[in-house]
Design an enzyme around this catalytic site. Structure first.
Site, PDB file in Angstrom:
ATOM      1  N   PHE A 150       0.818  -1.216   0.000  1.00 30.55           N
ATOM      2  CA  PHE A 150       0.000   0.000   0.000  1.00 30.55           C
ATOM      3  C   PHE A 150       0.858   1.275   0.000  1.00 30.55           C
ATOM      4  CE2 PHE A 150      -2.316   2.723   3.337  1.00 30.55           C
ATOM      5  CZ  PHE A 150      -2.967   3.507   2.391  1.00 30.55           C
ATOM      6  N   LYS A 191       8.124  -9.698  -1.859  1.00 29.76           N
ATOM      7  CA  LYS A 191       7.815 -11.133  -1.828  1.00 29.76           C
ATOM      8  C   LYS A 191       6.465 -11.421  -2.466  1.00 29.76           C
ATOM      9  CE  LYS A 191       7.682 -14.750   1.746  1.00 29.76           C
ATOM     10  NZ  LYS A 191       7.761 -14.959   3.208  1.00 29.76           N
ATOM     11  N   ASP A 201      12.429 -12.331  -1.084  1.00 28.60           N
ATOM     12  CA  ASP A 201      12.213 -12.168   0.352  1.00 28.60           C
ATOM     13  C   ASP A 201      13.351 -11.340   0.944  1.00 28.60           C
ATOM     14  OD1 ASP A 201      11.902 -12.579   3.114  1.00 28.60           O
ATOM     15  OD2 ASP A 201      11.246 -14.656   2.833  1.00 28.60           O
ATOM     16  N   THR A 210       6.400   2.580  12.927  1.00 27.11           N
ATOM     17  CA  THR A 210       4.993   2.907  13.178  1.00 27.11           C
ATOM     18  C   THR A 210       4.796   3.548  14.544  1.00 27.11           C
ATOM     19  OG1 THR A 210       2.839   1.892  13.576  1.00 27.11           O
ATOM     20  CG2 THR A 210       4.728   0.492  13.929  1.00 27.11           C
ATOM     21  N   ASP A 211       3.724   4.325  14.679  1.00 25.16           N
ATOM     22  CA  ASP A 211       3.382   4.891  15.994  1.00 25.16           C
ATOM     23  C   ASP A 211       3.009   3.802  17.000  1.00 25.16           C
ATOM     24  OD1 ASP A 211       0.854   4.185  15.009  1.00 25.16           O
ATOM     25  OD2 ASP A 211       0.006   6.208  15.138  1.00 25.16           O
ATOM     26  N   GLU A 212       2.721   2.587  16.501  1.00 26.56           N
ATOM     27  CA  GLU A 212       2.307   1.520  17.417  1.00 26.56           C
ATOM     28  C   GLU A 212       3.433   1.092  18.355  1.00 26.56           C
ATOM     29  OE1 GLU A 212      -0.268  -1.510  16.129  1.00 26.56           O
ATOM     30  OE2 GLU A 212      -1.301  -0.236  14.688  1.00 26.56           O
ATOM     31  N   TYR A 244       2.546  -7.614  16.205  1.00 28.14           N
ATOM     32  CA  TYR A 244       2.939  -6.725  15.096  1.00 28.14           C
ATOM     33  C   TYR A 244       3.808  -5.592  15.613  1.00 28.14           C
ATOM     34  CZ  TYR A 244       2.640  -2.675  12.009  1.00 28.14           C
ATOM     35  OH  TYR A 244       2.953  -1.567  11.262  1.00 28.14           O
ATOM     36  N   LYS A 272       7.804  -4.638  14.943  1.00 27.41           N
ATOM     37  CA  LYS A 272       8.228  -3.344  14.389  1.00 27.41           C
ATOM     38  C   LYS A 272       9.240  -2.671  15.325  1.00 27.41           C
ATOM     39  CE  LYS A 272       7.153  -1.714  11.107  1.00 27.41           C
ATOM     40  NZ  LYS A 272       7.679  -1.916   9.731  1.00 27.41           N
ATOM     41  N   TYR A 308     -14.995  -3.006  16.421  1.00 33.50           N
ATOM     42  CA  TYR A 308     -14.501  -3.676  17.633  1.00 33.50           C
ATOM     43  C   TYR A 308     -14.846  -2.885  18.898  1.00 33.50           C
ATOM     44  CZ  TYR A 308     -11.380  -6.357  14.497  1.00 33.50           C
ATOM     45  OH  TYR A 308     -10.851  -7.172  13.515  1.00 33.50           O
ATOM     46  N   GLY A 353      -6.047  -6.877  23.554  1.00 35.99           N
ATOM     47  CA  GLY A 353      -4.958  -5.907  23.753  1.00 35.99           C
ATOM     48  C   GLY A 353      -5.113  -4.644  22.915  1.00 35.99           C
TER      49      GLY A 353
HETATM   50  P1  NAD Z   1       1.272  -3.704   3.155  1.00 33.27           P
HETATM   51  O1  NAD Z   1       0.930  -4.933   3.919  1.00 33.27           O
HETATM   52  O2  NAD Z   1       0.273  -3.112   2.244  1.00 33.27           O
HETATM   53  O3  NAD Z   1       2.572  -3.971   2.261  1.00 33.27           O
HETATM   54  C1  NAD Z   1       3.659  -4.711   2.719  1.00 33.27           C
HETATM   55  C2  NAD Z   1       4.460  -5.159   1.490  1.00 33.27           C
HETATM   56  O4  NAD Z   1       5.607  -5.872   1.954  1.00 33.27           O
HETATM   57  C3  NAD Z   1       3.686  -6.111   0.573  1.00 33.27           C
HETATM   58  O5  NAD Z   1       3.866  -5.722  -0.774  1.00 33.27           O
HETATM   59  C4  NAD Z   1       4.324  -7.466   0.840  1.00 33.27           C
HETATM   60  O6  NAD Z   1       4.260  -8.352  -0.271  1.00 33.27           O
HETATM   61  C5  NAD Z   1       5.742  -7.066   1.180  1.00 33.27           C
HETATM   62  N1  NAD Z   1       6.446  -8.053   2.013  1.00 33.27           N
HETATM   63  C6  NAD Z   1       5.998  -8.645   3.156  1.00 33.27           C
HETATM   64  N2  NAD Z   1       6.939  -9.484   3.628  1.00 33.27           N
HETATM   65  C7  NAD Z   1       8.006  -9.414   2.776  1.00 33.27           C
HETATM   66  C8  NAD Z   1       9.271 -10.037   2.740  1.00 33.27           C
HETATM   67  N3  NAD Z   1       9.644 -10.921   3.680  1.00 33.27           N
HETATM   68  N4  NAD Z   1      10.122  -9.706   1.743  1.00 33.27           N
HETATM   69  C9  NAD Z   1       9.748  -8.813   0.784  1.00 33.27           C
HETATM   70  N5  NAD Z   1       8.556  -8.211   0.764  1.00 33.27           N
HETATM   71  C10 NAD Z   1       7.692  -8.504   1.748  1.00 33.27           C
HETATM   72  O7  NAD Z   1       1.786  -2.663   4.232  1.00 33.27           O
HETATM   73  P2  NAD Z   1       1.700  -1.065   4.253  1.00 33.27           P
HETATM   74  O8  NAD Z   1       0.452  -0.677   4.925  1.00 33.27           O
HETATM   75  O9  NAD Z   1       2.017  -0.543   2.915  1.00 33.27           O
HETATM   76  O10 NAD Z   1       2.902  -0.745   5.260  1.00 33.27           O
HETATM   77  C11 NAD Z   1       4.222  -0.557   4.749  1.00 33.27           C
HETATM   78  C12 NAD Z   1       5.153  -0.312   5.918  1.00 33.27           C
HETATM   79  O11 NAD Z   1       4.702   0.823   6.644  1.00 33.27           O
HETATM   80  C13 NAD Z   1       5.187  -1.458   6.929  1.00 33.27           C
HETATM   81  O12 NAD Z   1       6.516  -1.590   7.375  1.00 33.27           O
HETATM   82  C14 NAD Z   1       4.282  -0.999   8.051  1.00 33.27           C
HETATM   83  O13 NAD Z   1       4.685  -1.559   9.284  1.00 33.27           O
HETATM   84  C15 NAD Z   1       4.530   0.497   8.016  1.00 33.27           C
HETATM   85  N6  NAD Z   1       3.435   1.351   8.489  1.00 33.27           N
HETATM   86  C16 NAD Z   1       2.160   1.187   8.002  1.00 33.27           C
HETATM   87  C17 NAD Z   1       1.164   2.054   8.415  1.00 33.27           C
HETATM   88  C18 NAD Z   1      -0.265   1.906   7.918  1.00 33.27           C
HETATM   89  O14 NAD Z   1      -1.168   2.529   8.480  1.00 33.27           O
HETATM   90  N7  NAD Z   1      -0.517   1.133   6.872  1.00 33.27           N
HETATM   91  C19 NAD Z   1       1.448   3.070   9.334  1.00 33.27           C
HETATM   92  C20 NAD Z   1       2.759   3.195   9.835  1.00 33.27           C
HETATM   93  C21 NAD Z   1       3.745   2.344   9.375  1.00 33.27           C
HETATM   94  O1  DAU Z   2      -0.960   3.232  13.603  1.00 32.29           O
HETATM   95  C1  DAU Z   2      -0.215   2.723  12.533  1.00 32.29           C
HETATM   96  C2  DAU Z   2      -0.720   1.345  12.190  1.00 32.29           C
HETATM   97  O2  DAU Z   2      -2.018   1.519  11.613  1.00 32.29           O
HETATM   98  C3  DAU Z   2       0.184   0.588  11.233  1.00 32.29           C
HETATM   99  O3  DAU Z   2       1.425   0.382  11.848  1.00 32.29           O
HETATM  100  C4  DAU Z   2      -0.450  -0.753  10.835  1.00 32.29           C
HETATM  101  O4  DAU Z   2       0.346  -1.400   9.861  1.00 32.29           O
HETATM  102  C5  DAU Z   2      -1.822  -0.479  10.265  1.00 32.29           C
HETATM  103  O5  DAU Z   2      -2.480  -1.694   9.962  1.00 32.29           O
HETATM  104  C6  DAU Z   2      -2.665   0.338  11.241  1.00 32.29           C
HETATM  105  O6  DAU Z   2      -2.962  -0.450  12.426  1.00 32.29           O
HETATM  106  P1  DAU Z   2      -4.403  -0.409  13.133  1.00 32.29           P
HETATM  107  O7  DAU Z   2      -4.565  -1.664  13.886  1.00 32.29           O
HETATM  108  O8  DAU Z   2      -4.628   0.852  13.851  1.00 32.29           O
HETATM  109  O9  DAU Z   2      -5.326  -0.377  11.795  1.00 32.29           O
HETATM  110  P2  DAU Z   2      -6.670  -1.165  11.428  1.00 32.29           P
HETATM  111  O10 DAU Z   2      -7.160  -0.599  10.146  1.00 32.29           O
HETATM  112  O11 DAU Z   2      -6.520  -2.641  11.534  1.00 32.29           O
HETATM  113  O12 DAU Z   2      -7.655  -0.697  12.593  1.00 32.29           O
HETATM  114  C7  DAU Z   2      -7.944   0.673  12.790  1.00 32.29           C
HETATM  115  C8  DAU Z   2      -8.890   0.768  13.976  1.00 32.29           C
HETATM  116  O13 DAU Z   2     -10.147   0.163  13.608  1.00 32.29           O
HETATM  117  C9  DAU Z   2      -8.419   0.001  15.207  1.00 32.29           C
HETATM  118  O14 DAU Z   2      -8.816   0.694  16.373  1.00 32.29           O
HETATM  119  C10 DAU Z   2      -9.157  -1.329  15.117  1.00 32.29           C
HETATM  120  C11 DAU Z   2     -10.470  -0.927  14.473  1.00 32.29           C
HETATM  121  N1  DAU Z   2     -11.100  -1.988  13.635  1.00 32.29           N
HETATM  122  C12 DAU Z   2     -10.349  -2.542  12.644  1.00 32.29           C
HETATM  123  C13 DAU Z   2     -10.875  -3.540  11.862  1.00 32.29           C
HETATM  124  C14 DAU Z   2     -10.032  -4.183  10.773  1.00 32.29           C
HETATM  125  C15 DAU Z   2     -12.419  -2.349  13.837  1.00 32.29           C
HETATM  126  O15 DAU Z   2     -13.114  -1.810  14.721  1.00 32.29           O
HETATM  127  N2  DAU Z   2     -12.931  -3.339  13.059  1.00 32.29           N
HETATM  128  C16 DAU Z   2     -12.218  -3.958  12.094  1.00 32.29           C
HETATM  129  O16 DAU Z   2     -12.756  -4.882  11.424  1.00 32.29           O
END
Ligand code: NAD
Ligand code: DAU
Length: 399
Positions: free
Chosen positions: A18, A41, A70, A144-146, A168, A172, A225, A293
């Protein structure tokens, strides 16, 4: 230490996901000569279609190459890092719920994979002074902020202790600590970003916003949730990718940079806004068993990144509207993402929850009643601070 300039060669790991694919599309679209190799991957979350706009443009395609592999495989990683001026590591398993079902892949990619990348960067760093390459490679770890854990009040700063609470988030935290240790111990040119909850086009439908948009388009139940009052600070994907690039070019080696969003808001309000845009009823919402959690609130201070000269551009209302429109216009994309292993995952994650969900009481519908809803938090839940009430503006909060 040398940050990459225009016309540099970047290795983008996880670049078919993404945020990584947004980064690749946006950087190549600048047409400044930058060359990008994506190593991905192609897990269930990776998708070559996310890079189709690049491959369809002959000028960009000439500066782009894709390797399926990978990051935990040193044979694949070594030669690619040898060719790169910088490595930006997006690769990770990224979904908290899946990490709760099975953490194994999270540790393999988030710890072992990061270690393999760092060892390759270390080898290249050692070659540079002897003239084996033109400069040391920079390594940016996307975190990530997590890693801060749940933040009851105030805003996390980069020096705060890390307190990850899901597998997760723990993976990270481990990945970024390892990266920082390679800076301290071996002198690697490492920078780290900690991004907030990101949303936008190409977002995998397992995550809250795209899951609820695509379910609502099909008039399916929306599994919210717990009490739905968890606060996330939403960051538009192009702003996240832009901030990462800004830190890659201007960040100081060894430093961590928060990348906050611009809209801290309870999940219920996000759902209300997206239903309003879609013209779908609140009666689709089901309050289901909570995530174990479940972090109650994330909120970061962005002063350090701002001091590097970065500001977000996209307001939540605009970004959400554009994202919903994108999903409406790209049904084939999201239906493909909701295929393969999707049904098995969905069944495991939601079937039991939805079967035992209560119908939504009318008095917890949001919108005009949002303030009243905030009062309806169960007695055992942490209170949501008044300063992150719906409509709150991060910029106006304490620094
Ligand atoms: P995503 O799951 O959409 O994409 C992850 C990508 O990594 C995929 O294309 C997957 O095929 C690839 N991948 C996974 N394992 C691999 C491996 N072993 N080798 C090579 N490629 C591999 O994730 P995203 O939402 O785009 O997040 C990207 C990065 O940003 C992650 O590190 C995530 O922790 C971080 N992040 C995400 C968010 C969010 O809200 N989505 C927020 C803060 C940080
Ligand atoms: O904060 C950064 C993180 O944001 C990234 O590091 C992660 O990769 C990314 O997945 C995201 O994590 P969250 O757990 O916050 O995102 P998610 O979209 O899974 O959930 C957002 C909020 O919505 C969270 O409070 C859980 C809630 N939720 C999520 C799902 C999937 C629901 O209530 N129902 C659901 O079905």
């Amino acid at each position: 230490m040398s940050a990459p300039g225009p016309a540099s060669r970047l290795l983008i790991t996880g670049g078919a996901g993404f945020i990584g694919s947004c980064y690749v599309r946006d950087v190549l679209a600048r047409r400044d000569g930058t060359r990008i190799t994506v190593l991905d991957k192609l897990t269930y979350a990776g998708n070559r279609a996310n890079l189709a706009p690049v491959e369809a443009d002959s000028e960009q395609a000439a500066r782009f190459s894709f390797v399926r592999g990978d990051i935990a495989d040193p044979e694949v990683v070594g030669p690619l890092v040898a060719e790169a001026d910088a490595v930006v590591n997006f690769a990770a398993e990224s979904h908290v719920d899946r990490s709760i079902l099975d953490p194994t892949a999270f540790l393999r990619t988030g710890v072992d994979g990061v270690h393999v990348l760092l060892e390759a960067v270390r080898r290249e760093t050692e070659r540079a002074p002897a003239g084996g390459r033109r400069a040391e490679p920079r390594f940016l770890q996307v975190s990530t902020d997590e890693v801060y854990g749940s933040v009851a009040a105030g805003f996390s700063r980069e020096g705060d202790p890390l307190a990850p609470r899901s597998p997760y988030a723990a993976a990270k935290a481990a990945g970024e600590l390892l990266a920082r240790s390679y800076h301290v111990t071996y002198g690697l040119d490492v920078v780290i970003t900690r991004g907030a909850n990101t949303y936008g086009p190409y977002h995998h439908p397992e995550k809250l916003i795209p899951l609820f948009v695509t379910n609502a388009l099909d008039d399916r139940a929306l599994p919210l949730y717990g009490d739905g009052m968890q606060v996330r600070d939403w960051l538009y994907v192009a702003d996240h990718a832009g901030a990462i690039d800004h830190v890659l070019r201007r960040g100081t080696a060894g430093e961590v940079y928060n990348v906050p969003g611009s809209h801290p808001v309870p999940n219920r309000d996000v759902v209300a806004q997206l239903l309003a845009r879609l013209g779908k009823p609140w009666s689709l919402v089901r309050f289901v068993e909570d995530r174990p959690g479940h972090d109650r609130r994330y909120a970061m201070d962005g002063a350090k990144l701002a001091s590097l000269g970065w500001t977000n551009r996209v307001a939540f209302a605009d970004g959400l509207a554009g994202t919903i429109d994108w999903f409406r216009a790209n049904e084939a994309w999201w239906r493909a993402a909701r295929s393969g292993e999707w049904d098995a995952y969905y069944e495991r994650q939601y079937a039991g929850r939805l079967a035992s969900a209560d119908a939504v009481p009318a008095d917890v519908a949001p919108g005009a009643q949002a303030a009243a809803d905030a009062e309806a938090v169960p007695a055992d839940a942490e209170a949501v601070p008044a300063d992150v009430a719906p409509g709150g503006n991060l910029a106006e909060k304490e620094a």
